[in-house]
Design a protein around this motif. Structure first.
Motif, PDB file in Angstrom:
ATOM      1  N   LEU A 130       5.780  11.365   0.499  1.00 36.91           N
ATOM      2  CA  LEU A 130       6.792  12.554   0.408  1.00 36.91           C
ATOM      3  C   LEU A 130       8.264  12.081   0.204  1.00 36.91           C
ATOM      4  CD1 LEU A 130       5.716  15.313   3.183  1.00 36.91           C
ATOM      5  CD2 LEU A 130       5.181  15.179   0.871  1.00 36.91           C
ATOM      6  N   ARG A 131       8.390  10.906  -0.036  1.00 35.66           N
ATOM      7  CA  ARG A 131       9.752  10.356  -0.159  1.00 35.66           C
ATOM      8  C   ARG A 131      10.168  10.633  -1.502  1.00 35.66           C
ATOM      9  NH1 ARG A 131       9.288   5.260  -0.326  1.00 35.66           N
ATOM     10  NH2 ARG A 131       7.174   5.100   0.234  1.00 35.66           N
ATOM     11  N   PRO A 132      11.485  11.772  -1.583  1.00 34.60           N
ATOM     12  CA  PRO A 132      11.784  11.800  -3.117  1.00 34.60           C
ATOM     13  C   PRO A 132      12.573  10.428  -3.432  1.00 34.60           C
ATOM     14  CG  PRO A 132      12.665  13.346  -1.334  1.00 34.60           C
ATOM     15  CD  PRO A 132      12.119  12.249  -0.618  1.00 34.60           C
ATOM     16  N   GLY A 133      12.601  10.272  -4.715  1.00 32.90           N
ATOM     17  CA  GLY A 133      12.930   9.187  -5.362  1.00 32.90           C
ATOM     18  C   GLY A 133      13.664   9.335  -6.815  1.00 32.90           C
ATOM     19  N   PRO A 134      13.878   8.113  -7.286  1.00 30.14           N
ATOM     20  CA  PRO A 134      14.172   8.141  -8.783  1.00 30.14           C
ATOM     21  C   PRO A 134      13.194   8.730  -9.934  1.00 30.14           C
ATOM     22  CG  PRO A 134      14.024   6.104  -8.424  1.00 30.14           C
ATOM     23  CD  PRO A 134      13.609   6.677  -6.972  1.00 30.14           C
ATOM     24  N   GLY A 135      12.012   8.930  -9.283  1.00 33.85           N
ATOM     25  CA  GLY A 135      11.043   9.003 -10.172  1.00 33.85           C
ATOM     26  C   GLY A 135       9.850   8.136  -9.762  1.00 33.85           C
ATOM     27  N   TRP A 136       8.702   8.385 -10.114  1.00 32.19           N
ATOM     28  CA  TRP A 136       7.486   7.466  -9.742  1.00 32.19           C
ATOM     29  C   TRP A 136       7.497   6.349 -11.033  1.00 32.19           C
ATOM     30  CZ3 TRP A 136       3.820   8.890 -13.359  1.00 32.19           C
ATOM     31  CH2 TRP A 136       3.673   9.893 -13.625  1.00 32.19           C
ATOM     32  N   GLY A 137       6.905   5.435 -10.708  1.00 37.90           N
ATOM     33  CA  GLY A 137       6.827   4.192 -11.799  1.00 37.90           C
ATOM     34  C   GLY A 137       5.821   3.172 -11.227  1.00 37.90           C
ATOM     35  N   GLY A 138       6.239   1.950 -11.861  1.00 41.83           N
ATOM     36  CA  GLY A 138       5.149   0.866 -11.507  1.00 41.83           C
ATOM     37  C   GLY A 138       4.081   0.491 -12.755  1.00 41.83           C
ATOM     38  N   SER A 139       3.079  -0.279 -12.550  1.00 41.83           N
ATOM     39  CA  SER A 139       2.335  -0.741 -13.495  1.00 41.83           C
ATOM     40  C   SER A 139       0.942   0.164 -13.735  1.00 41.83           C
ATOM     41  CB  SER A 139       1.765  -2.297 -13.114  1.00 41.83           C
ATOM     42  OG  SER A 139       1.136  -2.203 -12.013  1.00 41.83           O
ATOM     43  N   CYS A 140       1.105   1.132 -12.609  1.00 42.61           N
ATOM     44  CA  CYS A 140      -0.419   2.074 -12.802  1.00 42.61           C
ATOM     45  C   CYS A 140      -0.070   3.458 -12.992  1.00 42.61           C
ATOM     46  CB  CYS A 140      -1.111   1.638 -11.547  1.00 42.61           C
ATOM     47  SG  CYS A 140      -1.804  -0.145 -11.770  1.00 42.61           S
ATOM     48  N   LEU A 141       0.703   3.966 -11.894  1.00 45.03           N
ATOM     49  CA  LEU A 141       0.645   5.614 -11.678  1.00 45.03           C
ATOM     50  C   LEU A 141       1.230   6.021 -13.520  1.00 45.03           C
ATOM     51  CD1 LEU A 141       0.117   5.674  -9.049  1.00 45.03           C
ATOM     52  CD2 LEU A 141       2.281   7.116  -8.637  1.00 45.03           C
ATOM     53  N   PRO A 142       2.287   5.402 -13.919  1.00 46.89           N
ATOM     54  CA  PRO A 142       2.421   6.243 -15.414  1.00 46.89           C
ATOM     55  C   PRO A 142       1.351   5.742 -16.600  1.00 46.89           C
ATOM     56  CG  PRO A 142       4.293   4.826 -14.694  1.00 46.89           C
ATOM     57  CD  PRO A 142       3.205   4.457 -13.503  1.00 46.89           C
ATOM     58  N   LEU A 154      -1.542  11.443  -6.517  1.00 46.98           N
ATOM     59  CA  LEU A 154      -0.601  10.743  -6.038  1.00 46.98           C
ATOM     60  C   LEU A 154       0.756  11.116  -6.885  1.00 46.98           C
ATOM     61  CD1 LEU A 154      -2.041   7.372  -4.637  1.00 46.98           C
ATOM     62  CD2 LEU A 154      -1.318   9.434  -3.239  1.00 46.98           C
ATOM     63  N   ALA A 155       0.694  10.912  -8.247  1.00 53.43           N
ATOM     64  CA  ALA A 155       1.991  11.183  -9.200  1.00 53.43           C
ATOM     65  C   ALA A 155       2.247  12.606  -9.067  1.00 53.43           C
ATOM     66  CB  ALA A 155       1.419  10.757 -10.555  1.00 53.43           C
ATOM     67  N   THR A 156       1.199  13.503  -9.027  1.00 52.95           N
ATOM     68  CA  THR A 156       1.598  15.081  -9.021  1.00 52.95           C
ATOM     69  C   THR A 156       2.087  15.201  -7.850  1.00 52.95           C
ATOM     70  OG1 THR A 156      -0.452  15.304 -10.492  1.00 52.95           O
ATOM     71  CG2 THR A 156       0.445  17.352  -9.509  1.00 52.95           C
ATOM     72  N   LYS A 157       1.735  14.905  -6.673  1.00 51.85           N
ATOM     73  CA  LYS A 157       2.430  15.096  -5.264  1.00 51.85           C
ATOM     74  C   LYS A 157       3.875  14.659  -5.429  1.00 51.85           C
ATOM     75  CE  LYS A 157       1.553  14.461  -0.400  1.00 51.85           C
ATOM     76  NZ  LYS A 157       1.040  13.921   0.840  1.00 51.85           N
ATOM     77  N   LEU A 158       4.152  13.494  -5.844  1.00 53.75           N
ATOM     78  CA  LEU A 158       5.455  12.876  -6.035  1.00 53.75           C
ATOM     79  C   LEU A 158       6.231  13.601  -7.114  1.00 53.75           C
ATOM     80  CD1 LEU A 158       4.928   8.995  -6.138  1.00 53.75           C
ATOM     81  CD2 LEU A 158       5.874  10.280  -4.067  1.00 53.75           C
ATOM     82  N   SER A 159       5.771  14.250  -8.065  1.00 54.93           N
ATOM     83  CA  SER A 159       6.756  15.244  -9.073  1.00 54.93           C
ATOM     84  C   SER A 159       7.000  16.334  -7.997  1.00 54.93           C
ATOM     85  CB  SER A 159       5.725  15.436 -10.109  1.00 54.93           C
ATOM     86  OG  SER A 159       5.790  14.337 -10.863  1.00 54.93           O
ATOM     87  N   PHE A 160       5.993  17.177  -7.375  1.00 57.17           N
ATOM     88  CA  PHE A 160       6.272  18.028  -6.678  1.00 57.17           C
ATOM     89  C   PHE A 160       7.359  17.900  -5.665  1.00 57.17           C
ATOM     90  CE2 PHE A 160       5.726  20.935  -3.136  1.00 57.17           C
ATOM     91  CZ  PHE A 160       5.899  22.040  -3.591  1.00 57.17           C
ATOM     92  N   VAL A 161       7.413  16.552  -4.821  1.00 53.13           N
ATOM     93  CA  VAL A 161       8.463  16.202  -4.133  1.00 53.13           C
ATOM     94  C   VAL A 161       9.729  16.311  -4.818  1.00 53.13           C
ATOM     95  CG1 VAL A 161       9.024  14.321  -2.494  1.00 53.13           C
ATOM     96  CG2 VAL A 161       6.824  15.166  -2.327  1.00 53.13           C
ATOM     97  N   ASN A 162       9.569  15.686  -5.637  1.00 51.52           N
ATOM     98  CA  ASN A 162      11.044  15.261  -6.369  1.00 51.52           C
ATOM     99  C   ASN A 162      11.579  16.649  -6.965  1.00 51.52           C
ATOM    100  OD1 ASN A 162      11.388  12.587  -5.810  1.00 51.52           O
ATOM    101  ND2 ASN A 162       9.860  11.930  -7.682  1.00 51.52           N
ATOM    102  N   ALA A 163      10.686  17.490  -7.481  1.00 51.97           N
ATOM    103  CA  ALA A 163      11.349  18.780  -8.110  1.00 51.97           C
ATOM    104  C   ALA A 163      11.760  19.592  -6.866  1.00 51.97           C
ATOM    105  CB  ALA A 163      10.003  19.442  -8.701  1.00 51.97           C
ATOM    106  N   LEU A 164      11.002  19.528  -5.723  1.00 58.83           N
ATOM    107  CA  LEU A 164      11.281  20.129  -4.627  1.00 58.83           C
ATOM    108  C   LEU A 164      12.668  19.866  -4.244  1.00 58.83           C
ATOM    109  CD1 LEU A 164      10.135  22.472  -2.442  1.00 58.83           C
ATOM    110  CD2 LEU A 164       9.657  20.453  -1.095  1.00 58.83           C
ATOM    111  N   ALA A 165      13.004  18.675  -4.167  1.00 59.58           N
ATOM    112  CA  ALA A 165      14.291  18.262  -3.642  1.00 59.58           C
ATOM    113  C   ALA A 165      15.521  18.649  -4.473  1.00 59.58           C
ATOM    114  CB  ALA A 165      14.410  16.462  -3.561  1.00 59.58           C
ATOM    115  N   GLY A 166      15.063  18.643  -5.830  1.00 58.03           N
ATOM    116  CA  GLY A 166      16.152  19.377  -6.954  1.00 58.03           C
ATOM    117  C   GLY A 166      16.424  20.736  -6.443  1.00 58.03           C
ATOM    118  N   LEU A 167      15.352  21.453  -6.163  1.00 58.46           N
ATOM    119  CA  LEU A 167      15.405  22.926  -5.979  1.00 58.46           C
ATOM    120  C   LEU A 167      16.430  23.086  -4.478  1.00 58.46           C
ATOM    121  CD1 LEU A 167      14.903  26.045  -6.152  1.00 58.46           C
ATOM    122  CD2 LEU A 167      12.905  25.538  -4.689  1.00 58.46           C
TER     123      LEU A 167
END
Ligand code: NAD
Ligand code: UGA
Length: 442
Positions: free
Chosen positions: A259-271, A220-233
């Protein structure tokens, strides 16, 4: 041992269950098992959380949890105690739902699991089954067995996949139930506790079960990193990330979830869980560079959002007044552990800005809690925007969408919004006279 999946039988015989830890996982788990007809004793040693529960208040913000808990208490299937020892007396199943925070080297800190296992060891019924529901690394089922020194007691891994904000819904309707143990009969017995959910059951060995949990969060974290990087592109090439992601999401193999871009993923678990899996890989001599890249990319996303705010301020936030909406790591929870919103707010403050923040779950107290020190907490979103050069939307609370933006415009020093959640309608706010910057959006 070969994993197998099976459709579930809706009938479930009632059992006696103890749950240790009334946090974001333990409380929904206990209430759900009680709802399924099991007799559940929930142990919580934090006096604030326990007294809230005893007086009918929820110690955490979670939609529908109060009704589920009240239902169990009224039916006599759910009760509370401060003592894990008291809870396990007479319990056929004991769920460990204690925290497994990140250690300094990135690995999971198992001290709470170890302490709970030690505490209950001499008080378990012969033949009881201890269930690791906390997120724990490979080898933890064996560790709990060794700590307890009770060969007559089984240990089963049963990772939890609920999301904060929809914990009740997720607990009552899980996508799957995963159980793992050397003794597949013990694992299957744990799976049967959840048979009312009709979710597919995966019975496997403990190592595989423990790996499934970390793999899920890392994916899930990798998917979000892809989405956020793609939004940057998209911003660089002039594409609209919203439409690009729509085009991706309609592919059923990709889907629209996460698939929602955001400020980065966080929370008590993914990181913590991505770092723990990286640590597991390193210990095993495996170079998981893909995961390391996803983690690094997430740090870059936080920096990109800070840069957007600096750009909106004309290059520097030093001495600027900024309004911040949202401090929790996502909407519909009061959890601020590893919140990107909080990290970005503090980075902006460290760069010289005065940060006026509002979050629906945070009271504008005179003495703020430790993690909010240095931020200027405000009682409502308009107060947070008052006098601000830039308003930064950091958490996607739905109520922010329905505010009176003419009032927001009137109180701000400059009409400028950085929307790190793509929560607002850019055309609508631009029509009102705001400068608007989203994530990957024109
Ligand atoms: P939490 O800190 O909210 O709750 C843990 C609770 O256990 C605390 O209230 C603590 O006081 C209590 N506790 C600890 N030791 C105890 C003992 N010996 N006796 C009685 N009470 C005790 O943690 P959480 O967010 O619920 O997470 C628990 C585990 O579940 C972690 O391993 C986490 O990774 C995993 N997990 C969390 C989520 C989530 O959404 N938060 C989802 C899936 C898995
Ligand atoms: C996550 C997993 O989704 C759960 O399956 C898992 O059980 C849990 O971790 C856990 O192990 O604790 P949760 O931490 O509640 O659940 O939050 P998510 O909904 O996964 O969101 C994580 C982060 O990603 C948040 O910062 C959120 O804002 C962000 N996110 C999520 C996005 O930026 N975009 C999205 O499309 C989805």
């Amino acid at each position: 041992m070969t994993a197998h999946t099976s459709a579930r039988d809706a009938r479930t015989a009632p059992h006696t269950v103890a749950v240790i830890g009334a946090g974001y996982v333990g409380l929904p788990t206990a209430a759900t098992l009680a709802h399924f007809g099991h007799t559940v004793v929930l142990a919580e040693h934090d006096p604030t959380r326990l007294s809230a529960l005893r007086s009918g208040r929820m110690p955490i913000v979670e939609v529908g949890l109060d009704d589920l808990v009240a239902g169990g208490v009224a039916a006599g299937t759910l009760s509370f105690t401060e003592s894990a020892v008291e809870a396990v007396a007479g319990a056929e199943f004991v769920f460990l739902c204690v925290a497994t925070p990140q250690s300094t080297d990135g690995s999971a800190d198992l001290s709470y699991v170890e302490a709970a296992a030690k505490e209950i060891a001499d008080h378990l019924m012969p033949g009881a089954i201890v269930v690791n529901k906390s997120t724990v690394p490979v080898g933890s089922a064996t560790m709990v067995e060794q700590v307890m020194g009770r060969p007559d007691v089984g240990v089963v891994s049963n990772p939890e996949f609920l999301r904060e904000g929809s914990a009740v819904l997720d607990s009552l309707n899980p996508d799957r139930i995963v159980v793992g143990a050397d003794d597949s009969q013990a694992a299957a017995k744990v799976g049967e506790l959840f048979s009312s959910t009709l979710a597919p059951l995966i019975v496997t060995d403990a190592t595989t079960s423990e790996t499934i949990k970390y793999a899920s969060n890392a994916f899930l974290a990798t998917k979000l990193s892809f989405v956020n990087a793609l939004a940057g592109l998209c911003e660089e090439v002039g594409a609209d990330a919203r439409d690009v992601l729509l085009g991706l999401g309609y592919d059923k193999r990709i889907g629209f979830e996460f698939l929602r871009p955001g400020p980065g993923w966080g929370g008590s678990c993914l990181p913590k869980d991505t770092r723990a899996l990286l640590h597991i890989a390193r210990e095993a001599g495996y170079d998981f560079s893909l995961l390391a890249g996803a983690i690094a990319s997430n740090d870059e996303q936080l920096t990109r959002v800070v840069s957007k705010v600096e750009d909106a301020c004309g290059g520097s936030v030093d001495k600027a007044t900024l309004g911040v909406w949202g401090l929790t790591f996502k909407a519909n929870t009061d959890d601020r552990r590893d919140s990107p919103s909080l990290q970005i707010s503090h980075r902006l403050r460290e760069l010289g800005a005065t940060v006026q923040a509002f979050d629906p779950t945070v009271e504008a107290e005179a003495e703020p809690p430790e993690d909010l020190r240095g931020l200027h907490l405000r009682a409502d979103p308009y107060e947070a925007a008052t006098g601000a050069q830039v308003l930064v939307v950091l958490t996607e609370w739905d109520e922010f969408r329905w505010l009176d933006f003419s009032r927001v415009l009137a109180v701000m020093a400059e009409p400028c919004i950085v929307d790190a959640r793509n929560l607002l309608d850019p055309a609508a706010v631009r029509r009102m006279g705001f400068h608007y910057a989203g994530i990957g959006r024109r």
